[in-house]
Enzyme design. Sequence first.
Site, PDB file in Angstrom:
ATOM      1  N   SER A  43       0.793  -1.232   0.000  1.00 34.49           N
ATOM      2  CA  SER A  43       0.000   0.000   0.000  1.00 34.49           C
ATOM      3  C   SER A  43       0.825   1.281   0.000  1.00 34.49           C
ATOM      4  O   SER A  43       0.297   2.345  -0.305  1.00 34.49           O
ATOM      5  CB  SER A  43      -0.976   0.019   1.179  1.00 34.49           C
ATOM      6  OG  SER A  43      -0.298   0.233   2.388  1.00 34.49           O
ATOM      7  N   LYS A  85       1.022   4.213   6.789  1.00 34.76           N
ATOM      8  CA  LYS A  85       0.297   5.081   5.855  1.00 34.76           C
ATOM      9  C   LYS A  85       0.888   6.484   5.899  1.00 34.76           C
ATOM     10  O   LYS A  85       1.681   6.827   6.763  1.00 34.76           O
ATOM     11  CB  LYS A  85      -1.195   5.160   6.236  1.00 34.76           C
ATOM     12  CG  LYS A  85      -1.917   3.829   6.280  1.00 34.76           C
ATOM     13  CD  LYS A  85      -2.057   3.197   4.925  1.00 34.76           C
ATOM     14  CE  LYS A  85      -2.729   1.833   5.037  1.00 34.76           C
ATOM     15  NZ  LYS A  85      -2.732   1.108   3.787  1.00 34.76           N
TER      16      LYS A  85
END
Length: 185
Positions: A43, A85
Amino acid sequence: MFDKEKRKKSNIIDWIKAILIALILVFLVRTFLFEPYIVQGESMKPTLFNSERLFVNKFVKYTGDFKRGDIVVLNGEEKKTHYVKRLIGLPGDTIEMKNDNLFVNGKRFNEEYLKENKKDAHDSDLNLTGDFGPIKVPKDKYFVMGDNRQNSMDSRNGLGLFNKKDIVGVEELVFFPLDRIRHAK
């Protein structure tokens, strides 16, 4: 003879003290300053890759010195999982994505770290990030996204917003593999 035994016993006690002090220091450093984490998944590609290891600065959690664009490690449900993230929205921000451009509080935010991903998407006549928003980030909440926008579960699509207490810390250094030691940006 008695003196030798006393010295030997004293040396053992000194070693035990040194080991205890070292263990306490390791505990304090891992609890309050730095801790290693492993990137799991794609991700954050191409900024971070699966199985890379990074040191996380945990001290910023206590100072609250989070900045938009920081790479953060977040606790998942019941602290059993961790997410890596990028911090996009701070408490009180309004986040919007239009035509592959991020807008924070109505102003275009330059995401230089997405240059490679955007080029690949545009070469395929795609947008890297679908339009969404505006989303108002509530007080004490944070909005995060992965850099691999087409392949990231984040605040847009399943993970939701995160509380400050869920933020473990900020990426400080990628230390493994050894041939790719760097500060990810």
